[in-house]
Enzyme design. Structure first.
Site, PDB file in Angstrom:
ATOM      1  N   SER A   1     -17.770   0.465 -38.026  1.00 28.12           N
ATOM      2  CA  SER A   1     -17.414   1.841 -38.353  1.00 28.12           C
ATOM      3  C   SER A   1     -18.502   2.769 -37.832  1.00 28.12           C
ATOM      4  CB  SER A   1     -17.282   2.013 -39.863  1.00 28.12           C
ATOM      5  OG  SER A   1     -17.172   3.382 -40.213  1.00 28.12           O
TER       6      SER A   1
ATOM      7  N   TYR B   1     -20.519   1.122 -48.456  1.00 27.61           N
ATOM      8  CA  TYR B   1     -19.632   0.779 -47.340  1.00 27.61           C
ATOM      9  C   TYR B   1     -20.377   0.845 -46.012  1.00 27.61           C
ATOM     10  CZ  TYR B   1     -16.028   1.407 -43.784  1.00 27.61           C
ATOM     11  OH  TYR B   1     -15.268   1.291 -42.653  1.00 27.61           O
TER      12      TYR B   1
END
Length: 270
Positions: A140, A153
């Protein structure tokens, strides 16, 4: 040729399954709770002439990796000529708690699903993968900018990239490529994408403004990278792909390959 795709019932995983099926792969699609979406995916692939097997596996438990590996072995037993050519580690827990709100149980769950599961799944399936195969880890862009509101995350995705870099060297001896793809904000159907505050927050990381809508994401690109309003892959940042395999040893080697992948969605060809 078999491709294993985790987190396949929606978002990026679903799009990857469709693309790989179009390229001739038999798909083994892992999902957890999205049974209806997974069944629809299998129906869509089979209606277009492809093959798709489903397996439900909970990566928050150690049994999840075992269940998926067993499903691979069952397919091999049913079709001895079938070979494992690809693994896409896409499944992940999204939108983690902030630094102030994170609890030990949150930390453990996110790292179990987002890091531990792809680590041991790669470990086990590498043993079953043919030379010339490919492992692609979905990272990501969140691993590359400050986001204390989503810190857990983001930390898991930074770990995924470290795993990719180290695993690439190990897997090279088996003739297997290992790379990471770093999409930006991509509307995968999560309810948060409908919230104006979330859209505004995501847009603050886009060079030219607003994050793409879900319809734009589905119509225009698999990976909506945070560089412009429409996030068209043709204008994607070349750093969106971490090419760790020795075949892409220099920046000059990486750039045209990365551009091709992002425009054609062919994650497994670099």
């Amino acid at each position: 040729m078999l491709a294993v795709v985790t987190g396949a019932s929606g978002g990026i995983g679903r799009a990857v399954c469709h693309r790989l099926s179009a390229d001739g792969f038999t798909i083994l699609a892992q999902y957890h709770t999205g049974t209806e979406q997974a069944e629809k995916l299998a129906q869509e692939i089979e209606a277009s002439g492809g093959k798709c097997e489903l397996v439900s596996a909970d990566f928050s438990e150690d049994s999840g990796v075992r269940d998926l590996c067993q499903a691979v072995d069952d397919l091999f037993e049913h079709d001895p000529e079938l070979e494992l050519g690809a693994l896409v580690n896409n499944a992940a827990k999204l939108l983690g708690p902030s630094f102030a709100e994170a609890r030990p149980v949150d930390f453990d769950t996110y790292f179990t699903v987002n890091v531990k599961a792809p680590f041991f799944l790669s470990q086990q399936l590498l043993l079953r993968m043919r030379s010339g195969g490919s492992i692609v880890n979905i990272s990501s862009a969140g691993a590359h900018f400050s986001s204390p509101g989503d810190i857990v995350y983001s930390m898991t995705k930074a770990s995924v990239e470290s795993m990719t870099r180290n695993l690439a060297e190990h897997a090279a001896a088996s003739g297997v490529r290992v790379n990471a793809v770093m999409p930006g904000f991509t509307d995968n159907g999560h309810p948060a994408f409908a919230l104006a505050a979330v859209q505004e927050y995501m847009s603050s990381f886009a060079v030219l403004g607003e994050s793409p809508t879900r319809r734009q994401s589905q119509r225009r690109s698999l990976f909506s990278l945070p560089i412009e309003r429409s996030a068209r892959p043709a204008r994607s940042l070349m750093s969106a792909v971490a090419a760790h395999s020795e075949r892409a040893a220099t920046a000059e080697d990486r750039l045209p390959i990365c551009c091709h992948i992002l425009t054609e969605h062919e994650c497994l060809r670099f």
